[in-house]
Scaffold this active site. Structure first.
Site, PDB file in Angstrom:
ATOM      1  N   ARG A  21      34.238 -37.030  14.004  1.00 53.52           N
ATOM      2  CA  ARG A  21      33.218 -36.540  13.072  1.00 53.52           C
ATOM      3  C   ARG A  21      31.808 -36.864  13.561  1.00 53.52           C
ATOM      4  NH1 ARG A  21      35.672 -36.166   7.375  1.00 53.52           N
ATOM      5  NH2 ARG A  21      37.829 -35.816   7.960  1.00 53.52           N
ATOM      6  N   HIS A 216      34.574 -29.232  -8.502  1.00 51.14           N
ATOM      7  CA  HIS A 216      33.957 -28.049  -7.887  1.00 51.14           C
ATOM      8  C   HIS A 216      33.685 -26.943  -8.890  1.00 51.14           C
ATOM      9  CE1 HIS A 216      34.044 -29.517  -3.816  1.00 51.14           C
ATOM     10  NE2 HIS A 216      35.189 -30.085  -4.144  1.00 51.14           N
ATOM     11  N   THR A 244      32.066 -34.561 -11.274  1.00 48.85           N
ATOM     12  CA  THR A 244      31.085 -35.296 -10.468  1.00 48.85           C
ATOM     13  C   THR A 244      29.683 -34.861 -10.862  1.00 48.85           C
ATOM     14  OG1 THR A 244      30.335 -35.825  -8.229  1.00 48.85           O
ATOM     15  CG2 THR A 244      31.041 -33.569  -8.579  1.00 48.85           C
ATOM     16  N   LYS A 247      27.686 -32.747  -7.056  1.00 42.28           N
ATOM     17  CA  LYS A 247      27.763 -31.413  -6.481  1.00 42.28           C
ATOM     18  C   LYS A 247      26.816 -30.474  -7.242  1.00 42.28           C
ATOM     19  CE  LYS A 247      31.858 -32.712  -4.057  1.00 42.28           C
ATOM     20  NZ  LYS A 247      33.280 -33.003  -4.050  1.00 42.28           N
ATOM     21  N   THR A 276      31.512 -53.346 -10.987  1.00 43.05           N
ATOM     22  CA  THR A 276      30.542 -52.743 -10.078  1.00 43.05           C
ATOM     23  C   THR A 276      29.258 -52.428 -10.840  1.00 43.05           C
ATOM     24  OG1 THR A 276      30.292 -51.032  -8.385  1.00 43.05           O
ATOM     25  CG2 THR A 276      31.392 -50.361 -10.404  1.00 43.05           C
ATOM     26  N   THR A 277      28.150 -52.456 -10.134  1.00 42.33           N
ATOM     27  CA  THR A 277      26.843 -52.237 -10.758  1.00 42.33           C
ATOM     28  C   THR A 277      26.732 -50.818 -11.325  1.00 42.33           C
ATOM     29  OG1 THR A 277      25.863 -53.832  -9.256  1.00 42.33           O
ATOM     30  CG2 THR A 277      24.347 -52.275 -10.286  1.00 42.33           C
ATOM     31  N   THR A 362      40.968 -33.274   6.670  1.00 39.81           N
ATOM     32  CA  THR A 362      40.462 -32.645   5.445  1.00 39.81           C
ATOM     33  C   THR A 362      41.281 -31.393   5.118  1.00 39.81           C
ATOM     34  OG1 THR A 362      38.275 -33.477   6.029  1.00 39.81           O
ATOM     35  CG2 THR A 362      38.360 -31.801   4.319  1.00 39.81           C
TER      36      THR A 362
HETATM   37  C1  LIG Z   1      34.018 -34.289  -3.707  1.00 35.99           C
HETATM   38  C2  LIG Z   1      35.280 -34.440  -4.519  1.00 35.99           C
HETATM   39  C3  LIG Z   1      35.512 -35.570  -5.314  1.00 35.99           C
HETATM   40  C4  LIG Z   1      34.633 -36.783  -5.212  1.00 35.99           C
HETATM   41  O1  LIG Z   1      33.431 -36.607  -5.840  1.00 35.99           O
HETATM   42  P1  LIG Z   1      32.164 -37.464  -5.343  1.00 35.99           P
HETATM   43  O2  LIG Z   1      31.256 -37.485  -6.500  1.00 35.99           O
HETATM   44  O3  LIG Z   1      31.635 -36.766  -4.138  1.00 35.99           O
HETATM   45  O4  LIG Z   1      32.693 -38.829  -4.985  1.00 35.99           O
HETATM   46  C5  LIG Z   1      36.584 -35.572  -6.173  1.00 35.99           C
HETATM   47  N1  LIG Z   1      37.426 -34.526  -6.244  1.00 35.99           N
HETATM   48  C6  LIG Z   1      37.260 -33.441  -5.461  1.00 35.99           C
HETATM   49  C7  LIG Z   1      38.225 -32.325  -5.585  1.00 35.99           C
HETATM   50  C8  LIG Z   1      36.201 -33.369  -4.563  1.00 35.99           C
HETATM   51  O5  LIG Z   1      36.073 -32.329  -3.755  1.00 35.99           O
END
Ligand SMILES: *Cc1c(COP(=O)(O)O)cnc(C)c1O
Length: 406
Positions: A21, A216, A244, A247, A276-277, A362
């Site tokens: 990578r 996503h 998340t 994204k 964790t903080t 991946t």
């Molecule tokens: C990117 C991703 C995550 C992790 O989310 P982050 O906020 O980037 O840690 C979880 N599930 C899927 C399907 C993802 O593609």
């Protein structure tokens, strides 16, 4: 013991396989996305980014930046503690309320990232619900797989997006056992979307709870951007919705939304939440501003859909095959790690276009690809430049073209 030799020999194997990578050194400029400055050796120049998960460009939205700037000035840089020990600020409380509302749930809980939210929630559910069995879609993200493994709960892998296979697995289990079905809505690498209603039908028939990763999809689907479950009117049938803030929301952090008791359970027992903080208050404030905007505004979602269509049509005209799906993700299959790497390098060097090659682990070996993510900020000129570059490479590498549609 020569530890470096151990490290280097494994890294050499990765390089030989074409799977090493390389990170592109980018400088994003707020207001100029999808353009960024790329540095390599002594050279620096502007490139167009075609593989960002800042799907709507919310990472540069004026409301988001203003909220973060104001929060930094008002509250300082960090949260100053774990959520339990002085790290819960009013910004966290407001964001969790907003997230619960976004997904039509009683409560929500923030984590450092989407990865941590999956890992921690699934490992806590799997280890703390007595005799739990987890049913996991074959294409689930690493964060879910690791959480399930760590829970040490019994688990079964059902065929990707296959409710009948899920039904077979569930039917073979003791009806008295608590079962958890873990899956995603939009799958990141193929861009295909789960049959959520059918999976819920099967789960409900067996009394299983459902855990849906909408990472996503949040911000992108549904009238308020609540995800595919919102778009399809299914939010109330899912036990847990996970998302998340990194994204489409454009900031960072992860969360779950669920019943008040489930959220209280994870809050009280999950190591990856407790020790964790807390997220910086400015991040929470930025995410809140982004979500409030995306709940009310269709402009970004509409703009993205237009660009996705335009890109797909331009690829069709050039005969460049791309994987069909119903989502905003446009995967262009290369099928060879070295070729994928070379195409990506060439695009960067000769066309100032940055698309990271997606290689094993991946995606499975032999399915190496470029994963294109058009945003509302990619214009027709950028689309034309990308397709021209790809077309040139298709000829150079003698890659197969599909018949050009009339
Ligand atoms: C990117 C991703 C995550 C992790 O989310 P982050 O906020 O980037 O840690 C979880 N599930 C899927 C399907 C993802 O593609």
């Amino acid at each position: 013991m020569n530890f470096d030799a151990i490290f280097e020999s494994q890294l050499d194997r990765l390089r030989e396989a074409g799977n090493y990578r390389y990170f592109a050194d980018l400088e994003r400029h707020a207001g100029r996305f999808p353009h960024a400055l790329h540095r390599s050796g002594d050279s620096e120049r502007e490139v167009t980014v075609w593989c960002s998960n800042d799907y709507l460009g919310m990472g540069q939205h004026p409301d988001v930046l203003a909220a973060m700037e104001q929060a930094i000035r008002q509250h300082g840089a960090g949260a100053g503690g774990t959520r339990n020990i002085s790290g819960t600020t009013h910004a966290h409380v407001k964001l969790e309320r907003e997230l619960a509302d976004w997904h039509g749930k009683e409560a929500a809980l923030l984590f450092s990232s989407g990865y941590v939210s999956n890992w921690t929630s699934l490992s806590t559910l799997g280890s703390r619900v007595p005799n739990a069995v987890i049913l996991s879609d074959a294409n689930n993200h690493a964060s879910m797989i690791e959480g399930i493994r760590h829970s040490k709960a019994d688990y079964r892998i059902f065929r990707h997006n296959d409710p009948e296979d899920l039904d077979r697995h569930l039917a073979a289990l003791d009806p008295a056992l608590p079962k958890i079905v873990a899956f995603e809505s939009v799958y990141s690498m193929d861009g295909d979307i789960a049959p959520i209603a059918e999976i819920c039908d099967v789960a409900e028939a067996h009394g299983a709870m459902t855990y849906l990763d909408e990472v996503h999809a949040v911000g992108l689907y549904g009238p308020r951007g609540g995800g595919v479950a919102e778009q399809r009117g299914l939010m109330d049938r899912l036990t847990v919705i996970e998302g998340t803030l990194g994204k489409a929301v454009g900031t960072m952090g992860g969360y779950i939304a669920a019943s008040a008791s489930l959220v209280d359970f994870i809050r009280s027992f999950a190591s990856g939440f407790i020790f964790t903080t807390a997220l910086p208050p400015a991040l929470a404030a930025g995410a809140l501003a982004s979500i409030r905007h995306l709940k009310a505004s269709e402009i970004e979602r509409q703009g993205q859909r237009v660009r996705v269509q335009q890109l797909r049509r331009a690829l069709d005209r050039a005969g460049i095959p791309h994987m069909p799906n119903e989502s905003h993700i446009v995967p262009v299959l290369i099928g060879d790690a070295q070729k994928c790497r070379r195409i990506s390098d060439w695009l960067l060097e000769h066309h100032a276009i940055y698309v990271q090659p997606i290689n094993y682990p991946t995606v499975p070996q032999g399915t190496e690809r470029l994963r294109l993510t058009p945003s509302p900020h990619h214009g027709e000129a950028e689309i034309a430049a990308l397709v021209d570059g790809l077309s040139e490479l298709w000829s150079q590498c003698a890659l197969a073209r599909q018949p050009v549609a009339a």
